[in-house]
Design an enzyme around this catalytic site. Sequence first.
Site, PDB file in Angstrom:
ATOM      1  CG  ASP A  21      52.711   8.959  36.172  1.00 42.23           C
ATOM      2  OD1 ASP A  21      51.321   7.179  36.918  1.00 42.23           O
ATOM      3  OD2 ASP A  21      51.825   9.385  36.064  1.00 42.23           O
ATOM      4  CD  GLU A  22      60.790   5.880  37.136  1.00 42.06           C
ATOM      5  OE1 GLU A  22      61.617   6.577  36.929  1.00 42.06           O
ATOM      6  OE2 GLU A  22      59.719   5.824  36.087  1.00 42.06           O
ATOM      7  CD  GLU A  34      46.861   7.148  31.851  1.00 46.30           C
ATOM      8  OE1 GLU A  34      47.709   7.863  31.979  1.00 46.30           O
ATOM      9  OE2 GLU A  34      45.583   7.822  30.857  1.00 46.30           O
ATOM     10  CG  ASP A  35      45.275  10.825  34.501  1.00 44.83           C
ATOM     11  OD1 ASP A  35      44.821   9.760  36.130  1.00 44.83           O
ATOM     12  OD2 ASP A  35      45.886  11.087  34.436  1.00 44.83           O
ATOM     13  NE  ARG A  38      24.335  -6.833  38.274  1.00 45.89           N
ATOM     14  CZ  ARG A  38      24.429  -7.432  37.884  1.00 45.89           C
ATOM     15  NH1 ARG A  38      24.277  -8.005  37.344  1.00 45.89           N
ATOM     16  NH2 ARG A  38      25.971  -7.053  36.267  1.00 45.89           N
TER      17      ARG A  38
END
Length: 763
Positions: free
Chosen positions: A555-556, A643-644, A431
Amino acid sequence: MQTRKKYIFLTFFASWLLFFFFVGDRPCRFAFFSGRKAEARRNWPHWTDQSLLKSFADPEELQSDGDPLLLSPRERRAAWLSVYKNSRCRMETCFDFSRCEKNGFKVFTYPQEKDQPLSESYSKILTSIKRSRYYTPNPKEACLFILSIDTLDRDHLSGQYVRNVDEKIRGFPLWNGGRNHLIFNLYSGTWPNYTEDLGFDIGQAILAKASFYTENFRPGFDISIPLFSKDHPQRGGERGWLYQDSIPPKKKYLLVFKGKRYLTGIGSGTRNALHHIHNGKDIISLTTCKHGKDWEKHKDTRCDKDNIDYEKFDYQELLHNSTFCIVPRGRRLGSFRFLEALQAACIPVLLSDGWELPFAEAIDWGKAAVVGNERLLLQIPSIVRCIHPEQVLAFQQQTQFLWDAYFSSVDKIVHTTLEIIKDRLLPHHSRSRFLWNMLPGGLLALPDFSTHLGDFPFYYLQHGSSPSEKFTAFIRATSPAGSLSQSILRLIQATSRSQYCAQILVLWSCEKPLPPSGKWPQTTVPLTIIQSRGKLSDRFFPYAAIQTDAVLSLDEHTSLSTSEVDFAFMVWRSFPERIVGFPSRSHFWDPEQRRWGYTSKWTNELSIVLTAAAFYHRYYHSLFMEYLPAGLRDLVDGLAACEDILMNVLVAAVTKLPPIKVTQRKQHKENMPQQVGCKDGDVGTPLVGELSPSALHSPPAKVKGMAGVAGGWRFSQQQDCLNQLVDWFGYMPLVSSQLRLDPVLFKDQVSVLRKKYPRLEKP
């Protein structure tokens, strides 16, 4: 002849005068000048207008600080070498880089021995290391080793002093003369000199030490850490005290100090002189000598008055209402006051000559503190008065950034120490100081992702650049094997028609084989299928195929039009550091349950935007998989739709900002969320987020019978997930917002020809 004799006589006389002038009166002249010098020293400082000046300090007080540490150079050198026998150590000479090549930067902590006492602070340090992403329980994988012996307090008069450390560490087979070891220390030496003697030979170990003296500090090898109390929080920590209503930066007091005054010994000189700058108005400098067992035996004429004035002011009130805080040395160079001032946004005025400031290798303290000189104490008031209000505000803001990024918890102090060492291993891939000293800070700017500022979502403004003009659509598919649902076919077509779409990636999350290539639709952009590893967290893996800055996570069974995608992407380009999307959720504090709640009720507030239909920067994939420890990812893989929540919590922790919700084409009725998986009856891998009047998912009617049971189970898991994340972070990172962004003229009664996104208003 007479003339010649006259010249000879004159020459002889002149020579005699010169000899008398230069030699004959030398002892007298030297004595005279020596006397003048001695008198000058006694009368220093000598001012021409001395009669008009108020006497602030006795000259002897200014010249001598009563410091018994002022030993001869030989004695100081001997004391230093007794501690630092490997004083020439550098990473290149005293660190084995080969241990880090195979498994990377991994840290191992020695197992704690039975009946081995640990202080509360050292226990927190070991816990922080075990919570870090670098921890390994296998010493064969380790690059760096941490002792289980408590080395924080090396004052042999302390009850926490551990004896016979030399004998113990020499018995460790991994010690190897201290090579590749890191030793933490907060207190060294004891009364009266408080030298930096640790009472054992550290060998070739790296020393992470508080109150580090610059002459003993080994640059590029040792690390200076702040002095923190045993009550310092393990993780999270309290927020700084600077709020938006703190403008303008000028406060009630300009400069304050309230603390102990040492009557004798090391550190007494500076604190004894602090009363000279006190004016009782905008400069408050209060000291008390009422501490210790024998303070009355040593008290001077000022003690009684100082003790009375000392009780008139509250320390916390002074911190809250002062622009600058004096941070003088104590018995040692560092003090707790340093972190207290940082948190309070009270700009530290440091009076501790020779102190190697904490993490100075990475942090630019010139932007957050005023470094003074102990012998120029009387100049401090005029110096701070000359600082412009704009610079004062910048200093205050930087104190808050540094406090939150590196010092608010033991976790952050330890992780900063580890990251600095890791940067040394690959200096060409480390860094820059810019990354360390700008939001969100070095801990959250991963050099493994990039060292180029333009690749991060935070620095576009400073770098004078913009995010890429294309995005990658990333669709998680869970259709039954052998066929593709109509919803995913429509979603692929709608997304591919966007003028900003660069490619479409489909994450196939089924255990069964992929549908044949002829089943997939033809698109104008590349379509790539990626086989999932069977984990929910796979959707946030940093796939090499994602080359654009923006990722559209879908999402699907999400239903979006091309216009919605285009508008959301244009909004995201203005806020590339945030999550920008459609379905939203919110969190709240439940006082009855005394825990955080999670809701999809349609309110005016939101704090979560589901990644079932949202834009975010691809850097968050790397941060999700590399910054977070494996334990959190395991939590995500074990709970429904966690996970959301974790992605939203992570982005909020980084940016300190809420997500942004954008308008949508139509509202959907509140129905049971669809539980569709790769196998019949699979409810363990839910497909979409919870219910909301604004949900973008259209579940089939067949699932209505399970609405109550499955919905309650799902919400229960999501609330458990949220509370476990808050426990790990140590605070609630989510930020609430009441903002929704619509296109200009959205639903206004004007011609559609004047609207850029007229299709958004169609049912």
